[in-house]
Structure formats: structure tokens, C-alpha cells
Design an enzyme around this catalytic site. Structure first.
Site, mmCIF file in Angstrom:
data_model
loop_
_atom_site.group_PDB
_atom_site.id
_atom_site.type_symbol
_atom_site.label_atom_id
_atom_site.label_comp_id
_atom_site.label_asym_id
_atom_site.label_seq_id
_atom_site.Cartn_x
_atom_site.Cartn_y
_atom_site.Cartn_z
ATOM 1 N NE ARG A 151 -3.958 -1.998 1.325
ATOM 2 C CZ ARG A 151 -4.020 -3.284 0.970
ATOM 3 N NH1 ARG A 151 -3.226 -3.741 0.015
ATOM 4 N NH2 ARG A 151 -4.874 -4.104 1.554
ATOM 5 C CE LYS B 274 -8.244 -10.725 8.929
ATOM 6 N NZ LYS B 274 -8.015 -9.622 7.992
ATOM 7 C CD GLU C 48 -11.549 -12.578 6.605
ATOM 8 O OE1 GLU C 48 -10.937 -12.227 7.634
ATOM 9 O OE2 GLU C 48 -11.416 -12.024 5.512
ATOM 10 C CD GLU D 112 -11.027 -12.873 0.974
ATOM 11 O OE1 GLU D 112 -10.375 -12.564 1.992
ATOM 12 O OE2 GLU D 112 -11.014 -12.209 -0.087
ATOM 13 C CE LYS E 263 -13.068 -9.268 7.123
ATOM 14 N NZ LYS E 263 -12.172 -8.269 7.703
ATOM 15 C CB SER F 68 -14.347 -4.537 0.643
ATOM 16 O OG SER F 68 -12.970 -4.389 0.854
ATOM 17 N N GLY F 69 -13.206 -7.541 -0.354
ATOM 18 C CA GLY F 69 -12.790 -8.559 -1.319
ATOM 19 C C GLY F 69 -12.280 -8.085 -2.665
ATOM 20 N N GLY F 70 -12.030 -6.781 -2.831
ATOM 21 C CA GLY F 70 -11.558 -6.303 -4.130
ATOM 22 C C GLY F 70 -12.592 -5.466 -4.857
ATOM 23 C CB SER G 4 -15.196 -6.581 8.839
ATOM 24 O OG SER G 4 -13.880 -6.727 9.327
ATOM 25 N NE ARG H 293 -8.574 -5.790 -0.764
ATOM 26 C CZ ARG H 293 -8.741 -6.912 -1.471
ATOM 27 N NH1 ARG H 293 -8.249 -6.993 -2.690
ATOM 28 N NH2 ARG H 293 -9.376 -7.942 -0.951
ATOM 29 C CE1 TYR I 286 -6.488 -7.250 4.302
ATOM 30 C CE2 TYR I 286 -5.909 -7.702 6.576
ATOM 31 C CZ TYR I 286 -6.498 -6.893 5.640
ATOM 32 O OH TYR I 286 -7.105 -5.722 6.034
HETATM 33 P P1 13P Z 1 -10.774 -6.388 2.327
HETATM 34 O O1 13P Z 1 -11.981 -5.640 2.783
HETATM 35 O O2 13P Z 1 -9.701 -5.515 1.760
HETATM 36 O O3 13P Z 1 -11.119 -7.565 1.460
HETATM 37 O O4 13P Z 1 -10.079 -6.998 3.617
HETATM 38 C C1 13P Z 1 -10.746 -7.257 4.755
HETATM 39 C C2 13P Z 1 -10.015 -8.249 5.573
HETATM 40 O O5 13P Z 1 -9.821 -8.023 6.737
HETATM 41 C C3 13P Z 1 -9.554 -9.500 4.948
HETATM 42 O O6 13P Z 1 -9.178 -10.412 5.929
#
Ligand code: 13P
Length: 370
Positions: free
Chosen positions: A37, A154, A196, A198, A238, A280-282, A311, A314, A370
């Protein structure tokens, strides 16, 4: 201590994090990820810059109105803030020697901590599949983080959808079990676990495919949590929003994302879970807010017993980082507040498109770590 000693506290922490109109700021980028970043805005990944940036987040005036909790990386949890400019951001000119965690606490924002230690290739899985590490020594770390003031944790497990059979049953079961072992361990030490699982947006699959994979994943996760005796009222979920792969030729509208997401969650997530806080995932900043808004509007039409908030990493910090750029001045904090307000409104289903400034760049990163 045992889980029973913490039940009331876990439930009240989870309820505080699920306050209406709020969500979490995911600021737990690992040192490597925050470095990427900073590189994008021409800054060195130095300890001083990481400290300055996280101090800026912690001293954003009014942040607690929309942000109930913040997820920190271990370095930040134990880090003191940078000296603030003489005019005193947030009226707190003495922040130089104040632990960053205390600056969040003074605002009424609950601090949390990323406790997983990253993913590794999954032996026996398909190519690119992973399992999440960090169980060894977790009980001791959780106790230390609690003593420092963290109240939630988390753990990010990662799955992907691919035409060759991904995710494999092995990946789904292993990641669900890891989440459940982590959740139980954290609860025994007073930390509310954010669970989480994902599902990456990589791929060209359509939204219906994502929905059926996500139903399978969430069913498996909640079965593993039950086997491990996880106290659901003191836990948070999440998930990714239910959407199509980033390369799918037919992009779903925000309304479709809302309807599919509520259907997926309604079929799989127990009503005892107080809140579902999406990553938010991108998605771009504005798209993330619009989809969250649509999810809340769809929920209002049907069955949704949980708080549906955010949560975001990005999608909350992108403009903030750009406007900050390592310089003094309020621009970074103003950008953060704009997206915090937008997502706070979206958590109530009351966000008007474009009513807050955003940067519309795509934030998608293939095979995101991450
Ligand atoms: P993003 O919202 O950027 O996807 O990340 C959130 C997050 O904490 C991923 O573990």
C-alpha cells in the site's frame, strides 16, 4: 479460564461490535501487505511510517460514530503513536507517548487482533489451495492480547472457485476445522472470534455458482463450530458477499448481490450469530457500499436475524491512504470518514449512491494475500 467464565463478556463484546449503523475497520495488514500500500503512494515501509499511518486512523475525529471496532496487526497492538502536529488532531496533543490501542479505546472503538499466521499450501489439495496456520501457541497469544486490551480476533481462511473442482472437499473441511479450533481457543481467553472463510473473487464463475459453493462452505463451517462447542452468541461471521467471479462475463447488479447474499446466509448461518460483517474482497469503495446497502435492503424484505455490517480493509482505506500520502493535514482522515459514513449508512440500507466521495479504482488483486 474456561469458556463459561467468559460467556457474558463475549456476548456483550459481540453485541457492541454489532451496533446498528456501524462496522469494523480492518487495519490488520501484515507488514508485507501494508508495504505494498505504501509503495503505491511512494512511501517506505518503515516502522515510523506504519506508526504514523495507524496513528492517523486512531485519531480520526468522530470515527466511532460509524466504526465499532478495529482489527490490528500485532505490531500496532503494542505500538505507541507518533507525535501529533502542534494543533493536535482530535484535540490530543500528547498522543506521542500514547499506545495506539489507547487512542482507539478513548474514542470508544473496540480493539481486535489478527491472530492467524498466514496460509500455506494444502498438501493433498488442488494446486493453489491453502490451509491457515497459527493454532500452535494460540492460547498463550490470545491471553497476552487480552491483557493488552484486545477483545476480539480475526482468522482469515481462503478458498477459491475453479472449474477443475476447487474448492476441494479437503480444503473446505480443513479450513472449516481450523476456523472452529481457532474460535474455540479464542473464546476460552475472552476474545470474540471473527470467523472468516473468504471465497476469493478470482475466476469467471457466475453468481449462482458462488452461491452454491458458499452454502457448502458455510454449512461446513457451522457444523465444525458446533462440534467444537463454539458459543455462537459470542462470535461473528466475516464472509465474502455472494457475487460473480471477477472475470465473469455477466456482472451481477448490486440488487442481485443483495438477494443472493441474503439467501445464502439465510440458508446457512444460525440466528444466534449476532452480526455478519462482510469483507470488501476487491470491490471498489463505492461498489462495496452499494452492495452492502443492497444486502440490507434485501434483508428488510425477508428473513435476516443478524446485523449486516462491514469489516472492510481496502474499501475503507484506499482513498484515505491516497489523500494522506505521508503528509500532515486532515485530507486522509476526511477520506476515511467519508467511506465510514457511507458504509454506516449502507449498514442501515440507507446509502444514496455517490453521496460520499470515493475513488473508483478497482481494488481487486488476483490471489489476494493479507
Ligand atoms: P478487504 O476488505 O480488503 O477484502 O479486507 C478485509 C479483511 O480483513 C480480509 O481479511
Amino acid at each position: 479460564m474456561a469458556l463459561d467464565d467468559f460467556r457474558d463478556e463475549l456476548a456483550s463484546t459481540a453485541a457492541a461490535l454489532a451496533a446498528p449503523g456501524t462496522g469494523l475497520l480492518a487495519a490488520d495488514e501484515s507488514t508485507g501487505t501494508i508495504g505494498k500500500r505504501f509503495e503505491a503512494i511512494g512511501l517506505d515501509n518503515s516502522e515510523a511510517n506504519r506508526r504514523a499511518y495507524r496513528t492517523l486512523l486512531a485519531t480520526t475525529p468522530g470515527l466511532a460514530e460509524h466504526i465499532s471496532g478495529v482489527i490490528l496487526f500485532e505490531e500496532t497492538l503494542f505500538q505507541d503513536s507518533s507525535p501529533l502536529p502542534a494543533d493536535g488532531n482530535n484535540g490530543n496533543a500528547a498522543a506521542g507517548s500514547t499506545p495506539i490501542i489507547q487512542l482507539f479505546q478513548q474514542q470508544g472503538i473496540v480493539p481486535g487482533i489478527k491472530v492467524d499466521q498466514g496460509v500455506e499450501p494444502l498438501a493433498g489439495g488442488l494446486s493453489g489451495e491453502s490451509w491457515c496456520t497459527g493454532l500452535k501457541g494460540l492460547a498463550e497469544r490470545a491471553a497476552r492480547y487480552y491483557d493488552r486490551g484486545a477483545r476480539f480476533a480475526k482468522w482469515r481462511a481462503v478458498l477459491q472457485i475453479r472449474a477443475d473442482g476447487c474448492p476441494s472437499e479437503l480444503a473446505v473441511r480443513e479450513n472449516a476445522w481450523g476456523l472452529a479450533r481457532y474460535a474455540r481457543t479464542c473464546q476460552e481467553h475472552g476474545l470474540v472470534p471473527i470467523v472468516e472463510p473468504e471465497i476469493l473473487m478470482d475466476g469467471d464463475h457466475d453468481i449462482a455458482t458462488t452461491a452454491s459453493v458458499q452454502e457448502w462452505v458455510l454449512r461446513t463451517v457451522y457444523e465444525a463450530l458446533a462440534v467444537n462447542g463454539v458459543f455462537l452468541e459470542g462470535s461473528l461471521l466475516k464472509p465474502s458477499m455472494t457475487t460473480a467471479g471477477a472475470d465473469c462475463s455477466s456482472r451481477p447488479s448490486a440488487d442481485e448481490v443483495g438477494e443472493f447474499t441474503v439467501r445464502t446466509l439465510g440458508r446457512t448461518v444460525p440466528a444466534a450469530v449476532p452480526a455478519i460483517l462482510f469483507l470488501s474482497g476487491g470491490l471498489s469503495e463505492e461498489d462495496a457500499s452499494l452492495c452492502l446497502n443492497a444486502i440490507n435492503q434485501a434483508a428488510a424484505q425477508g428473513f435476516a436475524p443478524w446485523h449486516l455490517g462491514f469489516s472492510f480493509g481496502r474499501a475503507l482505506q484506499h482513498s484515505c491512504l491516497k489523500h494522506w500520502g505521508g503528509k500532515d493535514g486532515p485530507a486522509g482522515q476526511q477520506a476515511l470518514m467519508a467511506r465510514a459514513r457511507a458504509n454506516g449508512a449502507a449498514s442501515r440500507g440507507a446509502y444514496a449512491a455517490g453521496s460520499e466521495p470515493s475513488d473508483d479504482s478497482s481494488l481487486f488483486v488476483a490471489n489476494y494475500t493479507y
